[in-house]
Structure formats: structure tokens, C-alpha cells
Write an enzyme that holds these catalytic residues in place. Sequence first.
Site, PDB file in Angstrom:
ATOM      1  N   GLY A 251      13.979  67.342 -10.864  1.00  0.00           N
ATOM      2  CA  GLY A 251      13.718  68.677 -11.368  1.00  0.00           C
ATOM      3  C   GLY A 251      14.312  69.740 -10.451  1.00  0.00           C
ATOM      4  N   LEU A 252      13.619  70.858 -10.308  1.00  0.00           N
ATOM      5  CA  LEU A 252      14.054  71.972  -9.463  1.00  0.00           C
ATOM      6  C   LEU A 252      15.436  72.476  -9.843  1.00  0.00           C
ATOM      7  CD1 LEU A 252      12.919  70.954  -5.865  1.00  0.00           C
ATOM      8  CD2 LEU A 252      11.813  72.534  -7.416  1.00  0.00           C
ATOM      9  N   CYS A 253      15.745  72.432 -11.154  1.00  0.00           N
ATOM     10  CA  CYS A 253      17.043  72.961 -11.548  1.00  0.00           C
ATOM     11  C   CYS A 253      16.879  73.912 -12.735  1.00  0.00           C
ATOM     12  CB  CYS A 253      18.036  71.857 -11.846  1.00  0.00           C
ATOM     13  SG  CYS A 253      17.409  70.577 -12.907  1.00  0.00           S
ATOM     14  N   GLY A 254      15.851  74.739 -12.678  1.00  0.00           N
ATOM     15  CA  GLY A 254      15.693  75.784 -13.666  1.00  0.00           C
ATOM     16  C   GLY A 254      15.516  75.244 -15.070  1.00  0.00           C
TER      17      GLY A 254
END
Lengths: 295, 85
Positions: free
Chosen positions: A88-91
Amino acid sequence: MASLKELKNRIKSVKSTQKITKAKQMVAAAKLRRAQAAAEAARPYAERLAKVMGSLAGKVRGESGPLLLRGTGSNQRHMLVVVNTDKGLCGGLNANIVKAAKAKARELIAQGKTVEFYLVGRKGRAPIKRDFADRINKHFDTSNVRDPGFEEAETIASELIAMFDQGKFDVAHLVYPQFKSALSQDPTVQQLIPVPRPEETATASATAQAGAVVEYEPDEEAILAELLPRYVRTQLFGALLELAASEQGASMTAMDNATRNAGDLINKLTIQYNRSRQAAITTELIEIIAGAEAL
Amino acid sequence: MPLHFELVTPEKLVRSEEVYMVVVPGTEGEFGVLGGHAPLMSTIRDGAVRVFKTEGAQAEEIVVRGGFAEVSAEGLTVLAEHVTD
């Protein structure tokens, strides 16, 4: 009103979050450069293969072509190959890919077709399962490899082609993010199988006009039959590379925003902290003065 | 007349150089390509592509898997899925 101690702790925790997002942003920036270089390096192969396919497609016409080119003749069962990231952590990247895939699935279902999913990557699994739990055919796991590469593309392609040969579906679409820049990645839906008939390239017709006769060994059709699976593999590999670049780009942008938001929050909290500190001092002073006057 | 030889894999452009001759293991038999060869397209069986830098030089062997060769006016291009030097 929060106490001074609470505010101080709050500021501390936001600061450490900011450090993490900043680090992640820098890591993403470095990885993005690598992913872009990999995508760049893959271009010559794809270009040349497309050129060869273009010059061959003109030679093999009509209904005679290999199965992968002409299709099963029906257009009923569709397979959606959805490529997502593992982390994750990709908007909004994964959300956008899933949205595009769902839109395509709904469109096909509205036309009365059957739809199945072939999922690549971990992050697409849950949201698609929510709406189409019984339609997921297979989930291909890429989380145990660091950078999905040509080997993974090969495995996915051979599985898909095997399913196609067994007549499990008629048309396959590939849903993947197209890397435009670090700020924008467009989810794209593209037909994978049957292979869209490549355009006859300008160079091919030019050589044909010049009278140069190309010799084929074995014949055109055998070469085309050999090249089509390879073309599918290259398409998938390209999608994986685009995905890698998109992931890092989106992650960089998202983390940049997060870092900036954390900075704003720290400023706001610091002002609040100073205000309450001053208020406390003022109250204390008033108390002392009032006490002194009472004497 | 030198031959322009390119070896490309999906991951990268492995070679792009001027050589004297390349011997390619085609599916229907080996063939050597010199500069100015007639246009040809052929599939390649898994095996070694032998590259001769100059006339009479020691051949350099590059093992390719899943290959395809195209000879055009620009030279010889080998597309291979796997390459081991």
C-alpha cells in the site's frame, strides 16, 4: 483544551510520523528512477517484436490465422486480468485500478456476458472480492518476489494461454496503470487475447514495394504462431513494468503530500502549544498581582 | 562489409555492434549471416548463437532460449527471451 503535556506529546508523535513519510518518499523517488530505467530498457524488444508482427500480419489474412489471433469466434466469456500492487502507501493507485476493472466488468455484465477475474498482486484482492466474490478465477501471488519481472510475466501468460486453449474464456482484457508521470497514472483496459490484429507497419509495406522479398523460415504462419504467445508475454511484462513505475510514482506523490500535511499540523499544534503556555503564564501573573493587591 | 548485430531481450538491449559474421541456430538448420544478407525471418531453436567479431576470429558463443531472428537491410536482430553469456 488539551493540557500542555498532551500537546507536547502530540507534536512529538506527528514529528516522528513525518520522518517516516519523508523517508518513504525518498525511497520511492530512488526506486522510481530504477523502475523507469527498467521500463526504458524493455522498449527495444517490444518495439522490434511489434514491427515484426506488423509485417507478418499483412501476410496472414482472413480466417486462417492461429487461434490466438483470430479468437474462438465467440465473444461471450470474458476474463479480466487485473494487475495491482502488493504494498500500500501509494495513494489512490490501487483504488483507481480496481475502479476501472469494476467499471469494465459491469459494462460487460450489462451486455449479458460472463466475466471472470484473474488477479495479480495482493491489493486488488479484497476490493474485488467484495463485489465479485464468486467470479474470481485465480489469484496470482507476486508478494514473494521483490520486483515482478519477466519470469512472472511468463508464468501468467502461459497460464492464461493454457486456459484459453482449453476454451475457458473467449476474450481476455488486461487492466493496468499506465505510467504518465509521478503525478498521474491512468488505469488502462486493453484487449490481450485474442491478440488485436497488429497494424501493417509503414516499413513493411515500404520493403514490399521496393521488391525486397523476405524469406521465411519455416513459413509465415508458423512464425506467427510462435510469436503470438511471445507477444502476450511481452504485453504482460510491459504491464508489470508500468505497474512498478506507477507504484513508486504514486507512492512518492502520496508521501510528499503526507509530509507536507504533517508539517502543517506541527505548525498548528505548535501555535496552540505556545498560546496555552502563554495563557498559563498570564493566569499565574494575574493571580500573583491579585494576591499582592489584596494585602 | 560489416554486419550490424543486435541481440535484444525483454529486459534490455544486450548487444548492438558491428561484427563480421553471426551463425544462428535456426529451427530448420544453422545459418550464417554476413553483411548484406538477403532479408530473412526465422525462428531459432534453443542453442548457441556464435558471433565472429572479425574474419577468422575466435567465435564468441551466446546461449539463447526462445529466440527469433530477423535479417533486414539494417542488419541482424535476434530477439531472445533468455540469454546466458
